[in-house]
Design a protein around this motif. Structure first.
Motif, PDB file in Angstrom:
ATOM      1  N   LEU A   1       0.832  -1.202   0.000  1.00 31.87           N
ATOM      2  CA  LEU A   1       0.000   0.000   0.000  1.00 31.87           C
ATOM      3  C   LEU A   1       0.875   1.264   0.000  1.00 31.87           C
ATOM      4  N   LEU A   2       1.949   1.224   0.787  1.00 33.77           N
ATOM      5  CA  LEU A   2       2.848   2.383   0.831  1.00 33.77           C
ATOM      6  C   LEU A   2       3.466   2.624  -0.540  1.00 33.77           C
ATOM      7  N   ALA A   3       3.909   1.529  -1.169  1.00 29.31           N
ATOM      8  CA  ALA A   3       4.479   1.665  -2.505  1.00 29.31           C
ATOM      9  C   ALA A   3       3.438   2.223  -3.468  1.00 29.31           C
ATOM     10  N   SER A   4       2.204   1.773  -3.320  1.00 33.04           N
ATOM     11  CA  SER A   4       1.165   2.237  -4.246  1.00 33.04           C
ATOM     12  C   SER A   4       0.891   3.722  -4.064  1.00 33.04           C
ATOM     13  N   SER A   5       1.058   4.243  -2.839  1.00 33.08           N
ATOM     14  CA  SER A   5       0.929   5.688  -2.643  1.00 33.08           C
ATOM     15  C   SER A   5       1.994   6.421  -3.446  1.00 33.08           C
ATOM     16  N   PHE A   6       3.213   5.862  -3.409  1.00 33.00           N
ATOM     17  CA  PHE A   6       4.289   6.490  -4.164  1.00 33.00           C
ATOM     18  C   PHE A   6       4.002   6.424  -5.658  1.00 33.00           C
ATOM     19  N   THR A   7       3.560   5.253  -6.128  1.00 32.44           N
ATOM     20  CA  THR A   7       3.330   5.134  -7.574  1.00 32.44           C
ATOM     21  C   THR A   7       2.178   6.024  -8.019  1.00 32.44           C
ATOM     22  N   PHE A   8       1.185   6.200  -7.167  1.00 32.38           N
ATOM     23  CA  PHE A   8       0.119   7.135  -7.550  1.00 32.38           C
ATOM     24  C   PHE A   8       0.661   8.561  -7.609  1.00 32.38           C
ATOM     25  N   GLY A   9       1.595   8.848  -6.693  1.00 34.14           N
ATOM     26  CA  GLY A   9       2.239  10.159  -6.774  1.00 34.14           C
ATOM     27  C   GLY A   9       2.908  10.365  -8.119  1.00 34.14           C
ATOM     28  N   MET A  10       3.549   9.289  -8.592  1.00 35.79           N
ATOM     29  CA  MET A  10       4.204   9.385  -9.903  1.00 35.79           C
ATOM     30  C   MET A  10       3.167   9.599 -10.995  1.00 35.79           C
ATOM     31  N   ALA A  11       2.038   8.940 -10.858  1.00 36.05           N
ATOM     32  CA  ALA A  11       0.964   9.150 -11.838  1.00 36.05           C
ATOM     33  C   ALA A  11       0.502  10.608 -11.805  1.00 36.05           C
ATOM     34  N   SER A  12       0.363  11.166 -10.593  1.00 30.37           N
ATOM     35  CA  SER A  12      -0.051  12.574 -10.463  1.00 30.37           C
ATOM     36  C   SER A  12       0.939  13.493 -11.174  1.00 30.37           C
TER      37      SER A  12
END
Lengths: 697, 207, 108
Positions: free
Chosen positions: B78-89
């Motif tokens: 989940l933590l990694a997915s927060s980072f990857t969503f940040g990259m998407a943003s």
């Protein structure tokens, strides 16, 4: 394979038991229940027939049900509220009749009486007062802040659909099955499957879940609107008081609905899936429910009262011809009440076993809420002092409110003392208290608001005499119906008692019954008033839009307002923005240029989610699992599909805006301005004479 | 963020996106309000859990049922997915094109569904060990809180797929931008709720 | 006024810092619980403190909530937190008192 109609059966019909076992009690109760169901069904059929006969389905769909206009949505909310008010008042009349003749029995069976007090409370709070205040805020607030609509117009329509679905579910329970007998707050373990396996509590749970969701979304919508859509120059401290109370109400909605959603969902999980949140066995704890419910329930009653406080502020200042006294203190008091309302919920269950220290803390917090409320009452009185008071219908309600609500508040301060509460908790003393604050407080305010803004919404005034008659019946009827309950409670009559054995109760109960009849007369007077007003609407048109010499921006547009509210977004320089404009001679001016206006298109999401929500809830109540699955999938598909919608706005062209403005301002220029003496005369076309500084009266 | 006017929480589109940046303000604020309301919802379910810790009714408690290894991996996902969503943003804001945006969203979806898969496996194992929600008040409370979060994550995943569908149909237009920004807030919010869950429920239960 | 690429570096660093700080804030409490040591109260305080700090990290670096510019989102979080503290704290206090005074003998 579960049956296609779940647990619906012939026994669900209201006359079934009467036919199967025709005892005297069953027949009387069966006739009443079937009669109520009959009235509802006939009413529904008549409505459908009339709409078909006058070929209004198209209009109904395109101009009302799919409308995203906050004004239309507001009106529909108020219509819903009035329909549900009628039902709940009749139920109240039945209960009062039962108790007037309730010495050693009466005519209503205990189960039937229990359903009545449950539906009466549930409807009055969730399907009368909440829609009424939501409707008024919806109609008025965006105009008061100089906006064209709320921030989320489609969500607004969806909220209406969800609340209507909840109301429909409660109405369906008249004809199919029985409603909950657990009161309007449905405590477990009584409402658990073990003690009430029938459909009653399920009806209650899902009706409230639907409208609770609607109210949560409404709260979010209104806070976003008030925070983000205000006209230039309208700082927070220049907003009208009604908008301030709308803001605080909406914040309360946002934060107080979740505990209710949790409590209801957990009760549903207990009932449907055998969980143990509130059961007696296996680690359940009924106090979890009590705690959660009142954590919602207390802010809820402030959600109910704050809009009415705002209405009184508007009404009292307008009909005293004076600026509100103590604006800042009124704002601070409103905010204080809103915040404090989160800190007192335990006073609803002082007697349930927690320590005296906890009771004391919550008791003190409860008494503290009396202080900002008192500040408001003084501010209103000082507003009237040295004003030029006009005794119009809204003002009569406001004055009645000040006298009667203070009494109710004082009984509340008494109840805030745990020691006293232990004596009178769950007696009719409590019933007297909350009706004493709810009727003169909440309801009078809403009815006053209805009278105040009706001309703005529909373009003609309501008949004044019938309004006065209704107000008089409400005030006297309320006093007769509820003041006897104070001594009755002290004498020991418990609430929700279908019958009693003390002959000394009877005279007081009879007086209360007379009061109930007067209240029903008041309702009838309101209906007659509407009928007469519509009949005479041509004489009482107020197209220019300012029948009361109003002070805030909603009075600065025509009545009814154009779809886009303001041709040009107003620029605000002070409080009472419209009064300021009138004093400066800046009202009713054609602008040099108009621009195209973008408005949201209609949307079917509201009626769709309402209908599917109703189907889902009905399926859940009656265990019709295929309907539940189908509805859930439909909700999901509709949500996803709505993400793909584009092209959701349309344009009103500048030429059309100009034409509307010219027509309206032309009418204003051609009208005779009237002084306040002619306010209730047919010569009032909505233009107020401007009193110049220093001129003779 | 000097030079940039911040209009709302989360990553702002910035002036380069013109009217989309202005349109975002009330929309994102409204969504932020919704998240606050949702936070209260979670808070109440947390409160129920905390006051139900002793309501095990003779059945299994945290020590018998919680698997710290699995929870640890879920947390990292989940933590990694927060980072990857940040990259998407960032891909959205700085206009790196639809393929890159969709790629980061896809990785986020993978991590999210991985989280859900592991969590579902945890629940099944709990059932097998006598930890079904109908066993006790404590277990009912657990199964309100943790699956509530899981349902939210599932909703986020469905929303994500729907947004990718919208990009395929309409390209990255205003509605898509606002949708991604709101989903970003939602996604980060869910990770914050998860911090509370793994701390209070799992770590708290296992001390 | 920064160029687009400078702004992007800055935004990227925000996410980088976020995860760089969140990782140890996650690892330490898990490690502490897994490998034991210290009284239960100490453990709970450590877990709680790390959770609180990590939440703030998420708010600051992933959600970009700071003290500058728009305060209303921060004000909303603070008000919501206040309401949560009252609601959760009140619940725990009330249920605790009830459990003390109204505990029934255990029944199957």
């Amino acid at each position: 394979m579960s049956p296609p109609l779940g647990r619906v059966g012939l026994h669900s019909l209201p006359f079934w038991q009467m036919l199967q076992q025709p005892t005297q009690s069953n027949v009387i109760n069966g006739v009443i229940a079937s009669g109520a169901a009959g009235i509802m069904i006939v009413g529904a059929i008549v409505t459908v027939v009339l709409i078909t006969r006058y070929r209004k389905w198209g209009v109904l769909w395109t101009q009302w049900l799919t409308s995203t206009d906050h004004k239309r949505i507001g009106i529909m909310y108020v219509v819903l509220a009035f329909v549900m008010l009628a039902r709940a008042l009749i139920e109240a009349g039945l209960m009062r009749a039962q108790q007037a003749f309730g010495l050693h029995g009466g005519f209503l069976a205990p189960h039937h009486f229990a359903e009545l007090f449950s539906t009466h409370g549930t409807i009055m709070i969730f399907f009368m007062a909440m829609p009424f205040l939501t409707g008024l805020i919806n109609f008025v607030m965006p105009m008061q802040i100089g906006a064209r609509d709320v921030t989320f117009p489609r969500l607004n329509s969806i909220s209406l659909g969800l609340t209507t679905a909840g109301a429909a579910l409660v109405m369906i329970s008249l004809a199919l099955g029985k409603f909950s007998t657990g009161g309007w707050f449905g405590y477990p373990p009584y409402t658990e499957t073990r003690f009430t396996p029938g459909v009653g509590p399920d009806y209650w749970i899902w009706a409230l879940e639907l409208t609770g969701l609607g109210s949560t979304f409404t709260g979010i919508n209104f806070v976003a609107t008030i925070w983000k859509e205000r006209a230039p120059g309208m700082t927070l401290l220049r907003m009208p008081l009604f908008t301030w109370t709308a803001l605080c109400t909406s914040l309360l909605m946002m934060f107080a609905m979740p505990p209710l959603t949790v409590a209801l969902s957990q009760l549903a999980l207990d009932r449907y899936l055998g969980f143990h949140y509130f059961t007696n066995a296996l680690g359940g704890n009924m106090m979890h429910f009590v705690n959660l419910f009142w954590m919602f329930g207390h802010p809820e009653v402030y959600i109910l009262i704050l809009p009415s406080f705002g209405i009184y502020s508007e009404v009292i200042s307008t009909f005293s011809g004076k600026m509100l006294y103590g604006y800042r203190s009124l704002v601070s008091a409103t905010v204080a009440i809103a915040i404090l309302s989160f800190t007192v919920w335990l006073h609803h269950f002082f007697t349930m076993g927690q320590s005296a220290s906890i009771n004391a803390v919550f008791g003190i917090a409860t008494m503290m809420i009396g202080i900002p409320t008192g500040v408001k009452v003084y501010d209103w009185i000082w507003t009237m002092f040295r004003g030029r008071i006009r005794f119009t219908v809204p003002m009569v309600y406001a004055i009645g409110f000040i006298f009667l609500f203070v009494l109710g508040g004082m009984s509340g301060i008494l109840l805030a003392d745990p020691g006293i509460d232990y004596q009178v908790h769950n007696t009719v003393f409590l019933v007297a208290h909350f009706h004493n604050v709810a009727v003169p407080g909440v309801l009078f305010g809403l009815i006053a608001g209805y009278h105040f803004w009706f001309p703005k919404a529909f373009g003609f005034r309501l008949h004044e005499r019938w309004g006065m008659l209704s107000a008089a019946c409400w005030i006297v009827g309320f006093m007769l119906a509820f003041f006897p309950l104070y001594p009755l409670g002290l004498m020991g009559l418990p609430r929700r008692a279908v019958s009693y054995a003390q002959p000394s109760y009877v005279p007081l109960e009879r007086v209360a019954f007379v009061g109930a009849i007067l209240v029903l007369a008041a309702l009838a007077a309101l209906v007659v008033q509407l009928w007469v007003s519509i009949k005479h609407r041509q004489e009482n048109r107020v197209f220019v839009g300012d029948p009361w010499d109003g002070r805030s921006l909603e009075w600065s547009v025509s009545a009814p307002p154009p779809e886009y509210n303001f041709a040009l977004t107003p620029v605000v320089e002070d409080r009472d923005a419209f009064t300021l404009a009138k004093e400066r001679g800046e009202a009713y001016r054609l602008a040099a240029a108009y621009a195209d206006i973008e408005l949201p298109k209609n949307s079917a999401l509201g009626p769709v989610f309402g209908a599917v929500g109703l189907a889902l809830a009905f399926g859940l109540v009656w265990h019709i699992w295929w309907l539940v699955i189908l509805s859930t999938l439909t909700v999901l598909m509709t949500l996803i599909a709505s993400g793909f919608s584009r092209d959701t706005t349309r344009v009103v062209h500048a030429e059309e805006v100009r034409r509307d403005e010219e027509r309206w301002i032309g009418a204003a220029r051609a009208s005779t301005a009237i002084s306040r003496a002619d306010e209730c005369d047919s010569c009032n076309v909505g233009l107020a004479v401007q009193e110049q500084e220093g001129a003779a009266a | 963020m000097s030079g940039e006017i911040i209009k709302h929480p989360g990553l702002n589109l910035g002036a380069a996106h013109g009217p989309d940046h202005d349109a975002a303000e009330p929309m994102i604020f409204g969504f932020w309000l919704f998240l606050m309301s949702d936070a209260i919802l979670f808070g109440m379910v947390f409160a129920t859990y905390v006051s139900s810790l002793s309501a095990t009714a003779g059945g299994p408690g945290p020590r018998a049922l919680y698997d710290i290894r699995s929870v640890f991996i879920e947390t990292l996902f989940l933590l990694a997915s927060s980072f990857t969503f940040g990259m998407a943003s960032l891909a959205l804001k700085y206009r790196h094109g639809a393929p890159r945006l969709i790629a980061w969203l896809a990785v986020t979806l993978l991590l999210g569904t991985g989280f859900l898969g592991l969590e579902s496996h945890d629940f099944i194992t709990m059932f097998a060990n006598g930890g079904a929600p109908g066993r006790s008040g404590f277990l009912s409370a657990f199964f309100d809180l943790v699956p509530l979060h899981g349902l939210h994550v599932m909703g986020g995943c469905i929303w994500l797929i729907s947004l990718v569908g919208q990009i395929a149909r309409y390209g990255i237009d205003r509605q898509v931008k606002l949708g991604i920004m709101r989903l970003a807030l939602f996604w980060h919010f869910l990770d914050i709720v998860w911090i509370a869950i793994f701390s209070v429920v799992y770590l708290g239960g296992l001390t | 006024m920064m160029s687009a690429s400078e702004e992007e570096r800055k935004d990227f660093h925000s996410y980088l810092w976020g995860i760089a700080l969140a990782l140890p804030l996650t690892l330490v409490p898990f490690a502490v619980v897994h490998w034991g040591g210290g009284s239960r109260l100490t453990l709970l305080l450590v877990i709680g403190a790390f959770a609180l700090v990590q939440m703030i990290i998420h708010f600051r670096f992933f959600l970009h909530i700071s003290f500058s510019d728009r305060r209303e989102d921060l004000q909303l979080i603070l008000f919501s937190t206040l309401v949560l503290i009252i609601m959760i704290g009140g619940t725990v206090w009330i249920m605790g008192s009830l459990m003390l005074r109204m505990a029934m003998p255990a029944s199957p």
